[in-house]
Design a protein around this motif. Structure first.
Motif: not given
Ligand code: ATP
Length: 234
Positions: A24-33, A185-191, A198-206
């Protein structure tokens, strides 16, 4: 950059996470699905020091977090908004926020950080002396995020922040998460709310059955047959 590499985790003999690598980079939102039971919460716990991983590393800048105790993980810049919020419901809003400022650095800047949290969540300022258990679900979630921010982190792990909120509040919560990321802030977003996450994330992982089975940019994930079928019901 928050960098998790080759992470394995288990509860006793039960292996739950296998060879997880993500960043996760600084200022980045990364989704964890991923579906229920995939290991998302376990990943949050093992990346943040509550459940020491059986192998692998978690790096934040120069710090290797897996060797650190919990308050040192916070001091290194990582905070967690746990699943289910875990507020001290009999304590006031202000008490909960102060609890979040538990590193020496955070205590030294308490008033300044508190002002910033109140700016982000004005409703918390209006309710400073209210017992937090009497807040609405959305307000409690804001308080959980505010409490994490009180530690002055550079990275946040958020475990299902939209859980239990009405559809209207879910939208507001995601907008607030975007504002948090805009602070740098970098955010890892579990959702579980995959489309909105995904709408607010730049990247994601499944994550499925303890392994990362797919990763990509928002556009790649939105176009992925797996994501469309299993998570977006398209
Ligand atoms: P959910 O969305 O339901 O929270 P999750 O993806 O977060 O799912 P985890 O809670 O990480 O999944 O659970 C992953 C696996 O680990 C599951 O099989 C679960 O039964 C198991 N597990 C979770 N917590 C424990 C524990 N304390 N002891 C033993 N096994 C556990």
């Amino acid at each position: 950059m928050l960098e998790i590499s080759g992470l394995h985790a288990a509860y006793g003999d039960a292996r739950v996470l296998s060879d997880i690598s993500l960043s996760v980079g600084e200022g980045e939102i990364v989704a964890l699905l991923g579906p229920n039971g995939a290991g998302k919460t376990t990943l949050v716990k093992s990346a943040s020091g509550t459940l020491p991983p059986t192998a692998g590393t978690v790096r934040l800048g120069d710090a290797e977090l897996t060797r650190l105790r919990l308050h040192h993980v916070a001091a290194a810049g990582l905070a967690v908004v746990p699943e289910g919020r875990r507020l001290f419901t009999r304590l006031t809003v202000l008490d909960n926020l102060e609890v979040g400022a538990y590193t020496r650095e955070a205590r030294a800047h308490l008033d300044e950080t508190l002002a910033r949290v109140y700016e982000l969540f004005p409703v918390l300022r209006d309710r400073t002396q209210q017992q937090s258990g009497t807040l609405s679900g959305g307000e409690q979630q804001m308080l959980a995020i505010g409490r994490a921010l009180m530690a002055r982190p550079r990275f946040l792990l958020m475990d299902e922040p939209s859980l239990g909120l009405s559809p209207l509040l879910v939208g507001q919560m995601f907008a607030l998460i975007q504002q948090v990321a805009e602070l740098g802030l970098g955010v890892l977003l579990v959702e579980q709310n995959v489309a909105q996450a995904l709408e607010v994330s730049q990247r994601g992982y499944v994550l499925e059955e303890g392994s990362i089975v797919e990763e990509g940019t928002r556009e790649q994930l939105l176009a992925s047959p797996r994501v469309r079928e299993a998570y977006l019901a398209l």
